[in-house]
Design a protein around this motif. Structure first.
Motif, PDB file in Angstrom:
ATOM      1  N   ASP A 136      52.606  27.439  28.845  1.00  0.00           N
ATOM      2  CA  ASP A 136      52.663  26.068  28.337  1.00  0.00           C
ATOM      3  C   ASP A 136      54.111  25.590  28.246  1.00  0.00           C
ATOM      4  OD1 ASP A 136      49.932  26.077  28.148  1.00  0.00           O
ATOM      5  OD2 ASP A 136      49.890  26.576  26.005  1.00  0.00           O
ATOM      6  N   SER A 137      55.005  26.485  27.793  1.00  0.00           N
ATOM      7  CA  SER A 137      56.417  26.110  27.697  1.00  0.00           C
ATOM      8  C   SER A 137      56.999  25.817  29.066  1.00  0.00           C
ATOM      9  CB  SER A 137      57.208  27.226  27.011  1.00  0.00           C
ATOM     10  OG  SER A 137      56.726  27.467  25.705  1.00  0.00           O
ATOM     11  N   LEU A 138      56.638  26.651  30.062  1.00  0.00           N
ATOM     12  CA  LEU A 138      57.135  26.422  31.415  1.00  0.00           C
ATOM     13  C   LEU A 138      56.604  25.117  31.982  1.00  0.00           C
ATOM     14  CD1 LEU A 138      56.833  30.032  32.908  1.00  0.00           C
ATOM     15  CD2 LEU A 138      58.923  28.832  32.236  1.00  0.00           C
ATOM     16  N   LEU A 139      55.332  24.828  31.714  1.00  0.00           N
ATOM     17  CA  LEU A 139      54.774  23.564  32.189  1.00  0.00           C
ATOM     18  C   LEU A 139      55.462  22.374  31.520  1.00  0.00           C
ATOM     19  CD1 LEU A 139      50.951  24.411  32.291  1.00  0.00           C
ATOM     20  CD2 LEU A 139      52.483  24.077  34.243  1.00  0.00           C
ATOM     21  N   ALA A 140      55.709  22.503  30.196  1.00  0.00           N
ATOM     22  CA  ALA A 140      56.401  21.424  29.499  1.00  0.00           C
ATOM     23  C   ALA A 140      57.822  21.253  30.037  1.00  0.00           C
ATOM     24  CB  ALA A 140      56.435  21.706  27.993  1.00  0.00           C
TER      25      ALA A 140
END
Length: 225
Positions: A136-140
């Protein structure tokens, strides 16, 4: 005698059943400890409860049979048992006590295996949660980067548009200068007028410079007195 034979056979049957069931119970503990699949581990835990209940029931029945044999051997209303009967009764009692100890040890091992399986399951869940959070952090972060790229593209587009506008304005100014030069070239009087204006400006500058110089000289002379 017939009662003794019945209880003796019952004890042997229960001992055999208990031994097989305890072996299955012990193997299931190893299955739970080594299982890497949560679904498989959950199924093993369900079977473990059923098998543990069956083992406890067999152990309880075996205790009752041993108590019945012991009571039969000490009953004053029946003929005293022979030496072979007493040895058999003692042997059944020892086997029962061994089974009690083995069951307790295996039960402790199963408990340890369950705790270890729960710990590993918790660790796997934490790892999965960490992976999900990282994804999720990488996508954000990727979303932020894409947004920055769009803003950069917009700024560059505005810069290109501004440069094009400056180019158009410079072309317009060049066209105006060319037209003014053409107009001035077609009107000789304007050239003379401009020359006179320039000459007057130079003359006025020279006069102003001389006046300032004289004033400075007079000021310095006054101050040196």
């Amino acid at each position: 005698m017939s009662t003794y034979d019945s209880l003796h056979r019952q004890c042997r049957t229960l001992e055999s059943l208990f031994d097989n069931k305890l072996t299955s119970y012990s193997r299931l503990a190893s299955t739970i400890a080594k299982s890497s699949d949560d679904v498989e581990a959950a199924g093993s835990r369900e079977r473990w409860r059923d098998i543990e209940t069956e083992v406890e029931d067999l152990l309880e029945k075996l205790e009752e049979s041993n108590d019945a044999l012991l009571a039969l051997s000490s009953n004053p209303d029946t003929p005293p048992p022979s030496q072979s009967m007493m040895r058999a009764i003692q042997r059944h009692r020892e086997v029962y006590q061994d089974y009690v100890r083995e069951f307790r040890r295996t039960k402790a091992n199963v408990k340890h295996a369950l705790e270890q399986a729960n710990l590993l399951s918790g660790v796997r869940n934490d790892i999965e949660a960490y992976k999900s959070s990282t994804a999720d952090s990488l996508l954000a972060e990727r979303g932020h980067i894409d947004s920055s790229h769009r803003m950069t593209d917009e700024v560059l587009e505005q810069a290109y548009e501004t440069r094009a506008e400056f180019t158009r304005q410079r072309a317009s100014l060049s066209s105006i200068n060319t037209r003014m030069a053409n107009i001035i070239g077609t009107m000789p009087g304007i050239n003379n007028l401009l020359s006179m204006i320039k000459s007057r400006r130079r003359r006025d500058s020279i006069i102003l410079g001389l006046v300032i110089t004289v004033c400075l000289i007079l000021l310095l002379s006054y101050m040196t007195r």
